[in-house]
Each structure stands twice: as C-alpha cells, then as structure tokens.
Design an enzyme around this catalytic site. Structure first.
Site, PDB file in Angstrom:
ATOM      1  NE  ARG A 119      -5.166  -5.228   2.417  1.00 35.96           N
ATOM      2  CZ  ARG A 119      -4.376  -4.979   1.380  1.00 35.96           C
ATOM      3  NH1 ARG A 119      -3.944  -5.960   0.633  1.00 35.96           N
ATOM      4  NH2 ARG A 119      -4.029  -3.744   1.101  1.00 35.96           N
ATOM      5  CB  SER A 160      -6.991   4.486  -1.286  1.00 36.35           C
ATOM      6  OG  SER A 160      -7.181   3.237  -1.932  1.00 36.35           O
ATOM      7  CD  GLN A 162      -5.548  -1.479  -3.412  1.00 35.53           C
ATOM      8  OE1 GLN A 162      -6.307  -1.666  -2.455  1.00 35.53           O
ATOM      9  NE2 GLN A 162      -4.422  -2.148  -3.577  1.00 35.53           N
ATOM     10  CG  ASP A 308       2.825  -0.337  -1.894  1.00 31.53           C
ATOM     11  OD1 ASP A 308       2.052  -0.329  -0.915  1.00 31.53           O
ATOM     12  OD2 ASP A 308       2.429  -0.482  -3.066  1.00 31.53           O
ATOM     13  CE  LYS A 335      -1.090   0.310   1.864  1.00 32.41           C
ATOM     14  NZ  LYS A 335      -1.851   0.590   0.656  1.00 32.41           N
ATOM     15  NE  ARG A 381       4.688  -3.677  -1.736  1.00 36.04           N
ATOM     16  CZ  ARG A 381       4.949  -3.916  -3.020  1.00 36.04           C
ATOM     17  NH1 ARG A 381       6.167  -4.228  -3.410  1.00 36.04           N
ATOM     18  NH2 ARG A 381       3.977  -3.849  -3.921  1.00 36.04           N
TER      19      ARG A 381
HETATM   20  C1  S3P Z   1      -2.243   0.062  -5.384  1.00 31.04           C
HETATM   21  C2  S3P Z   1      -2.518   1.078  -4.524  1.00 31.04           C
HETATM   22  C3  S3P Z   1      -1.963   1.152  -3.163  1.00 31.04           C
HETATM   23  C4  S3P Z   1      -0.770   0.228  -2.988  1.00 31.04           C
HETATM   24  C5  S3P Z   1      -1.012  -1.130  -3.560  1.00 31.04           C
HETATM   25  C6  S3P Z   1      -1.324  -1.029  -5.043  1.00 31.04           C
HETATM   26  C7  S3P Z   1      -2.871   0.082  -6.723  1.00 31.04           C
HETATM   27  O1  S3P Z   1      -2.955   0.756  -2.242  1.00 31.04           O
HETATM   28  O2  S3P Z   1      -0.440   0.116  -1.610  1.00 31.04           O
HETATM   29  O3  S3P Z   1       0.132  -1.949  -3.380  1.00 31.04           O
HETATM   30  O4  S3P Z   1      -2.415  -0.661  -7.624  1.00 31.04           O
HETATM   31  O5  S3P Z   1      -3.819   0.840  -6.917  1.00 31.04           O
HETATM   32  P1  S3P Z   1      -4.062   1.793  -1.658  1.00 31.04           P
HETATM   33  O6  S3P Z   1      -4.965   2.144  -2.765  1.00 31.04           O
HETATM   34  O7  S3P Z   1      -4.761   1.027  -0.580  1.00 31.04           O
HETATM   35  O8  S3P Z   1      -3.273   2.951  -1.139  1.00 31.04           O
END
Ligand code: S3P
Length: 421
Positions: A119, A160, A162, A308, A335, A381
């Site tokens: 990833r 994102s 994250q 998700d 993902k 998922r």
């Molecule tokens: C998440 C953000 C999303 C999501 C992941 C959890 C988080 O990812 O798909 O399951 O807790 O910040 P991305 O930030 O890559 O969109």
C-alpha cells in the site's frame, strides 16, 4: 467455508465499535496526560495492532473485551521501541504512526503484512517530508528518523482521512501553524477528538489549522458502533424479503453516512431513530426493512463518505433493477486489496453483469445469479460483502478465508446468522 443462506433477516443487534474512532482513542490517549477510559472499543485485529505498537513504546494499556484503559505518557513521553513496530493489516495504524513518529526524539522502523507492504505510503511521507520529516522508503518497511518539524500549508491531492490525520498529528509537534486544505471532506474523528482534548486545532469548512500542542488532556471515549460494519446489515435487510433489522447505537457522523443517502436514493427503507450526541460524535439506531431498489449513480464528493462501503453497495446494485454506476472511486484500488478488481472478478464468478472501469464499475442488476467459490484476497470487507451477495445466489457458495473478517468485525458470522434464525 460454505456460506449458509438465510431466508429472511429479522431482529436487533449492536455492531462492534467504530474502527477509526478506536484507533484514534488509543493513539491520542497514549499522547495525552491522564487516563483514557475507552468503552465500546473494537477488539478487531487492526485496532489491536495499534495497541501493540503503543505498548511497545512504553504506554500502559489494559484491554478487557471492549473496555480499554490507556494511561497516557504525554506528548513527549513515548519511548524508543525495542524492535520494528508491526502494524499487521492496518493502513490506519501505519499511516497515522508516520505522523507521530516523525517528531519523536528517536528512530523507528515500521512494517506490516503482505497487503500493507503493497500500500502506498508516499502519500503520507511526502507531505511529512515538507514538514522536515526524515522517512526512508515509500512502501513498508519504513525507517523513520525522528526530527524537528515545522508547519506547512498543504492542499490534499486525495481525499484521505489517514493522510490528513498523519499531517495533523505531525502538526501538533511542529513549530508554527500547519494548514490543511481538503478538496472533499473526509472523516473528521481526529479533529473532533483532538478538539475535546484541548489541542490547538480549528476547522473552518474544508480547512484545518493545527498549532503546536504541548499537552492533551485525557477524555473518556464511548465508541459508537461502526457504520461500516452496520452497512452489511443495511444492505442485507434491504435485499432480503420479509426482513427488518435494527442496528443499535451506530455512529452517524455526517462524514460517514453516504451509504444511508445512497441506499435511500435507490429506494431503501432506512430510518434513523433515537438520534443523539455522544462525546462530540452523532449516534443513532438504524432501522432497515426489505424494499425494492433501483440502480443509481454513485460518484463525486459523496465517495469519501462511503468509500469503505462500496463493496457492499455493489451487492445492493446486483439486487437493484437497472444500472448502477460507481465512479470517482480510484481510491478503491489502494485499499486492503484492489477492491475494484476484486469485486468485479468475484461478482462475475456468480454471473453478475458487471464491468470494471478505470475509476469504479458498472453493474446491471435485477438478474438471477448462481453460487460460486469466492476469494476474499484476505480483505475483511470482501469476506463480509460476499457473504451478503451469496444470499442472492441460487445454489451453494463458499469463501476461501472467512477468518479475515476479524480485522474489523470479530463475530460477524455469529451476528449475521442470528438474524436468520
Ligand atoms: C480511515 C480512512 C479511510 C478508510 C479506512 C479508515 C481512517 O482510508 O478507508 O478504512 O480511519 O482514517 P483513507 O484515508 O485511505 O481514505
């Protein structure tokens, strides 16, 4: 595993705690002064990876089912771990840790499982490098040389949470202000929790400003049920005849409720009851009943609000009459597995009329499908979405790796089949 079929789904249940909030409660609790009592914590593999990493950095964390106590070490209290931090299958753990570790007075190495090592981490290491971070590699294992950071202004190229959170966390340690501008609003659990803990953070629409923060005050966190787990029942209850399911105490933060909007737009019968606020997060009970669904277009700025849930929304599209187009969802490719490819390949096996596109898929629904031997690609998922899909199929379906559901939903199959009794 043979995917048993149920003829209807009825009853009430609670789903395990929200994964995003559970991760953040442990991380921010570890950085806070004082004791954080977390209730409703998700004891899934991903969140347990986060706990392991913070324990390895000297934080005292007790886990008792879904009750977790974190005795925070303060913003400057983490210790150099004795060995490489292992983040398992968890993208959230890996990316958020990058933000925190960049600013520590020690070096660390982090890595995870085979999926994590594929990833992209450049999306966090690049903005962090602009802040002065010193991180080797764009894929795990990452070697992070802790250093002094300075604030930046950053326009997010992808939606994102994250990435956003990694920058916010680094911003807490950085000299000056850090300004993040989102193009589309992604989940905002970090901003809400940091605000409650007294961090220097302000949110103005799509703009977030973070200042250097020497102290976070511990707050207790009551984690609501994960809407991403409730999603499987929202689709199941909609597509099974004679069904009515109530999912109690689900987090319905507006940055997460795209699935409800889309399903209702397709003709679903989903209603929220008992709406309330809990520790700054919106919570409600969700009631879903069988309905006829019609195809729709899912794209644009709703995508981050349901990213998700797209695999299970694809199941709803298989049931729906007419064509459903999922677009603007390139993020699915990075993902736990490439979820565009995985959904298209597996759905084709049971006769679904589905076409892969560059940024999503097109599904012509309302046609009969048959059982198949499904692969999960180790993706939780996928395992749960395929279990819902199999309910629509004539004949027997199997799953190669049902166990991976425990990443976000230990007990999924027990809960699922209870609704069919
Ligand atoms: C998440 C953000 C999303 C999501 C992941 C959890 C988080 O990812 O798909 O399951 O807790 O910040 P991305 O930030 O890559 O969109």
């Amino acid at each position: 595993m043979i995917i048993d079929k149920i003829s209807r789904a009825r009853g009430a249940l609670t789903v395990p705690g929200d994964k995003s909030i559970s991760h953040r409660a442990v991380m921010l609790g570890s950085l806070a002064d004082g004791v954080t009592e977390i209730t409703g914590f998700l004891p899934g593999a991903d969140c347990l990876s986060t706990i392991d990493c913070f324990r390895a950095m000297g934080v005292d964390i007790d886990v008792n089912g879904d009750n977790v106590t974190v005795r925070g070490n303060g913003m400057r209290g983490l210790k150099k771990p004795a060995k490489t931090l292992y983040t398992g299958n968890s993208g959230t753990t890996t990316r958020l840790l990058c933000g925190i570790l960049s600013a520590q007075p020690f070096d660390t190495e982090i890595t995870g499982d085979a999926s994590i090592c594929k990833r992209p981490m450049g999306r966090v290491t690049k903005p962090l490098a602009l802040m002065g971070a010193d991180i080797e590699n764009e894929y795990c294992p990452l070697i992070i040389h802790g250093t002094r950071l300075c604030g930046i202004e950053y326009d997010m190229p992808v939606a994102s949470a994250q990435v956003k959170t990694a920058i916010i966390l680094a911003g807490l340690y950085a000299d000056g202000k850090t300004v993040i501008r989102e193009k589309e609003k992604s989940r905002d659990h970090t901003e809400l929790m940091l605000g409650a803990m007294g961090a220097d953070i302000t949110v103005d629409g799509l703009n977030i400003t973070v200042g250097k923060t020497d102290r976070l005050s511990a707050v207790n966190v009551a984690v609501p049920g994960d809407i991403s787990s409730a999603a499987f029942y929202m689709v199941l209850g909609s597509i099974m005849p004679n069904s009515e399911i109530t999912i109690k105490n689900v987090g319905v933060n507006p940055t997460r409720t795209g699935i409800i909007d889309v399903l209702n737009d397709m003709g679903a019968d989903i209603a929220l009851h008992n709406a309330r606020e809990s520790a700054g997060e919106s919570v409600a009970d969700i009631k879903v009943r069988s309905s006829h669904l019609s195809g729709t277009v899912i794209g644009g700025n709703i995508i981050p609000r349901l990213i998700d849930e797209l695999p299970v929304l694809a199941v709803a599209a298989v049931y729906a009459e007419g064509t459903t187009v999922i677009k603007d969802a390139r993020e699915l490719k990075v993902k736990e597995t490439n979820r565009i490819r995985a959904v298209v390949d597996e759905f084709k096996k049971c006769g679904v009329d589905i076409t892969e596109t560059d940024d999503g898929m097109i599904i012509n629904g309302g046609k009969p499908i048959h059982g198949a031997d499904f692969k999960t690609y180790g993706d939780h998922r996928m395992a749960m979405s395929l279990t819902v899909l199999a309910q629509l199929a004539d004949g027997v379906s199997t799953l190669d790796d049902a166990d991976c559901a425990r990443v976000s939903y230990p007990g999924f199959f027990d809960d699922f089949y209870k609704l069919g009794k």
